[in-house]
Design a protein around this motif. Structure first.
Motif, PDB file in Angstrom:
ATOM      1  N   SER A 161     -23.715  -5.217  21.143  1.00 59.09           N
ATOM      2  CA  SER A 161     -24.318  -5.032  22.463  1.00 59.09           C
ATOM      3  C   SER A 161     -23.906  -3.687  23.024  1.00 59.09           C
ATOM      4  N   ARG A 219     -37.120  -4.688  12.254  1.00 57.76           N
ATOM      5  CA  ARG A 219     -36.555  -5.409  13.399  1.00 57.76           C
ATOM      6  C   ARG A 219     -37.566  -6.425  13.893  1.00 57.76           C
ATOM      7  N   SER A 224     -38.150  -8.913  17.400  1.00 57.32           N
ATOM      8  CA  SER A 224     -37.788  -9.368  18.736  1.00 57.32           C
ATOM      9  C   SER A 224     -38.441 -10.730  18.970  1.00 57.32           C
ATOM     10  N   PRO A 270     -33.628  -0.595  25.978  1.00 55.92           N
ATOM     11  CA  PRO A 270     -33.712  -2.066  25.988  1.00 55.92           C
ATOM     12  C   PRO A 270     -34.781  -2.596  25.026  1.00 55.92           C
ATOM     13  N   THR A 291     -33.942  -3.826  21.445  1.00 55.14           N
ATOM     14  CA  THR A 291     -33.271  -5.109  21.241  1.00 55.14           C
ATOM     15  C   THR A 291     -34.010  -5.953  20.216  1.00 55.14           C
ATOM     16  N   GLY A 292     -33.249  -6.555  19.312  1.00 57.21           N
ATOM     17  CA  GLY A 292     -33.847  -7.418  18.306  1.00 57.21           C
ATOM     18  C   GLY A 292     -32.886  -7.659  17.165  1.00 57.21           C
ATOM     19  N   THR A 293     -33.355  -8.418  16.197  1.00 56.41           N
ATOM     20  CA  THR A 293     -32.598  -8.616  14.968  1.00 56.41           C
ATOM     21  C   THR A 293     -33.069  -7.594  13.951  1.00 56.41           C
ATOM     22  N   GLN A 339     -27.816  -8.671  14.871  1.00 55.69           N
ATOM     23  CA  GLN A 339     -28.401  -8.627  16.209  1.00 55.69           C
ATOM     24  C   GLN A 339     -27.985  -7.354  16.940  1.00 55.69           C
ATOM     25  N   VAL A 340     -28.964  -6.723  17.573  1.00 59.94           N
ATOM     26  CA  VAL A 340     -28.737  -5.566  18.430  1.00 59.94           C
ATOM     27  C   VAL A 340     -29.278  -5.891  19.813  1.00 59.94           C
ATOM     28  N   THR A 341     -28.427  -5.753  20.811  1.00 63.03           N
ATOM     29  CA  THR A 341     -28.831  -6.023  22.185  1.00 63.03           C
ATOM     30  C   THR A 341     -28.536  -4.785  23.030  1.00 63.03           C
ATOM     31  N   SER A 388     -28.741  -3.341  26.819  1.00 67.81           N
ATOM     32  CA  SER A 388     -28.910  -3.716  28.220  1.00 67.81           C
ATOM     33  C   SER A 388     -29.295  -2.494  29.051  1.00 67.81           C
TER      34      SER A 388
END
Length: 122
Positions: A11, A35, A37, A85, A88-90, A117-119, A121
């Motif tokens: 994250s 990736r 989402s 943002p 974000t996804g795998t 996983q990449v998040t 914010s």
């Protein structure tokens, strides 16, 4: 059988960086990163021929992501800078299923890792 194992997800805040790694048991001629989402199809974001200079990037990541490889160490990398943002996804490492072309299309690939996983914010 090709085995792929991703690591390095996490994250981060928007604008940050992450480097994903993929351990590769057997190199195929084309390696890529995908990736996915929630609610969206899996999409290719980066790809390259093994041992070659030609690379491919999705428009959404061009100039921010870089795919590299260390063939001797059986590692594929994805350096991700200026994360947003919407990144974000795998993220999945992928290997082509046969000798031939290379690119971002799913039709090139026959092997995928389990993902990391990449998040990002705001």
């Amino acid at each position: 059988q090709v085995q792929l194992a991703e690591s390095g997800g996490g994250s981060v805040q928007a604008g940050g960086s992450l480097r994903l790694s993929c351990g590769v048991s057997t190199w195929k001629n084309c390696m890529g990163w995908f990736r996915q989402s929630p609610g969206k199809e899996r999409e290719g974001v980066a790809a390259s021929f093994v041992g070659g200079a030609e690379t491919y990037y999705a428009d959404s990541v061009k100039g921010r992501f870089t795919v590299t490889q260390d063939v001797s160490k059986h590692l594929l990398f994805l350096q991700m800078n200026s994360l947003k943002p919407e990144d974000t996804g795998t993220y999945y490492c992928a290997a082509s299923r046969k000798t031939g072309g290379c690119g971002l299309g799913r039709n090139y690939y026959g092997y995928y890792g389990r993902g990391t996983q990449v998040t990002v914010s705001p």
